[in-house]
Scaffold this active site. Sequence first.
Site, PDB file in Angstrom:
ATOM      1  N   TYR A   1       0.796  -1.229   0.000  1.00 18.22           N
ATOM      2  CA  TYR A   1       0.000   0.000   0.000  1.00 18.22           C
ATOM      3  C   TYR A   1       0.831   1.282   0.000  1.00 18.22           C
ATOM      4  O   TYR A   1       0.275   2.367  -0.127  1.00 18.22           O
ATOM      5  CB  TYR A   1      -0.943   0.004   1.203  1.00 18.22           C
ATOM      6  CG  TYR A   1      -1.877  -1.183   1.201  1.00 18.22           C
ATOM      7  CD1 TYR A   1      -2.907  -1.274   0.273  1.00 18.22           C
ATOM      8  CD2 TYR A   1      -1.717  -2.225   2.105  1.00 18.22           C
ATOM      9  CE1 TYR A   1      -3.754  -2.367   0.249  1.00 18.22           C
ATOM     10  CE2 TYR A   1      -2.567  -3.323   2.094  1.00 18.22           C
ATOM     11  CZ  TYR A   1      -3.579  -3.386   1.166  1.00 18.22           C
ATOM     12  OH  TYR A   1      -4.417  -4.468   1.144  1.00 18.22           O
TER      13      TYR A   1
ATOM     14  N   HIS B   1      -9.106   0.741  -5.658  1.00 16.48           N
ATOM     15  CA  HIS B   1      -8.220  -0.041  -4.791  1.00 16.48           C
ATOM     16  C   HIS B   1      -6.786   0.383  -5.056  1.00 16.48           C
ATOM     17  O   HIS B   1      -6.385   0.553  -6.220  1.00 16.48           O
ATOM     18  CB  HIS B   1      -8.374  -1.537  -5.044  1.00 16.48           C
ATOM     19  CG  HIS B   1      -9.728  -2.039  -4.676  1.00 16.48           C
ATOM     20  ND1 HIS B   1     -10.074  -2.324  -3.378  1.00 16.48           N
ATOM     21  CD2 HIS B   1     -10.823  -2.261  -5.423  1.00 16.48           C
ATOM     22  CE1 HIS B   1     -11.337  -2.722  -3.355  1.00 16.48           C
ATOM     23  NE2 HIS B   1     -11.820  -2.678  -4.587  1.00 16.48           N
TER      24      HIS B   1
END
Length: 146
Positions: free
Chosen positions: A23, A100
């Site tokens: 991430y 996402h």
Amino acid sequence: MKKLLLVNGPNLNRLGVREVNVYGKGTLATLEADMKQEAETMGVELECFQSNHEGAIIDIIHEAEDIYEGIILNPGAFTHYSYAIRDAIASISIPVIEVHISNIHQRESFRHESVTAAVCAGQIVGFGFYGYKLALFALMEKLRGA
């Protein structure tokens, strides 16, 4: 001025410390500030919401229809199994763009399916934080009727 809503789901409050190899090092606060600034340059007001709780996400989606013109949504892990969030999205008339940070289709097999994507106007995956800006651009085009 158009008002849009950015909704981030479970564990996204841990951005910057959780799985930085997936991430990145950016935090939720940084992401939200960058998105608000980008929206402002487009003449749009963006409000941000994050929750680790499915019911809170459902509630904000329901409430959004009367306040906002569209939603950018990262449902987090709820993407893969929350038919309740899917139904909430399907129950409103404003467009929702699913986003996402990682490419969910390249990750563990349980992450490959999105039960929410089919009721969204579109899905953007795998572009890191930039994916949120792409979602904003796409949502603005959708609202223009493109």
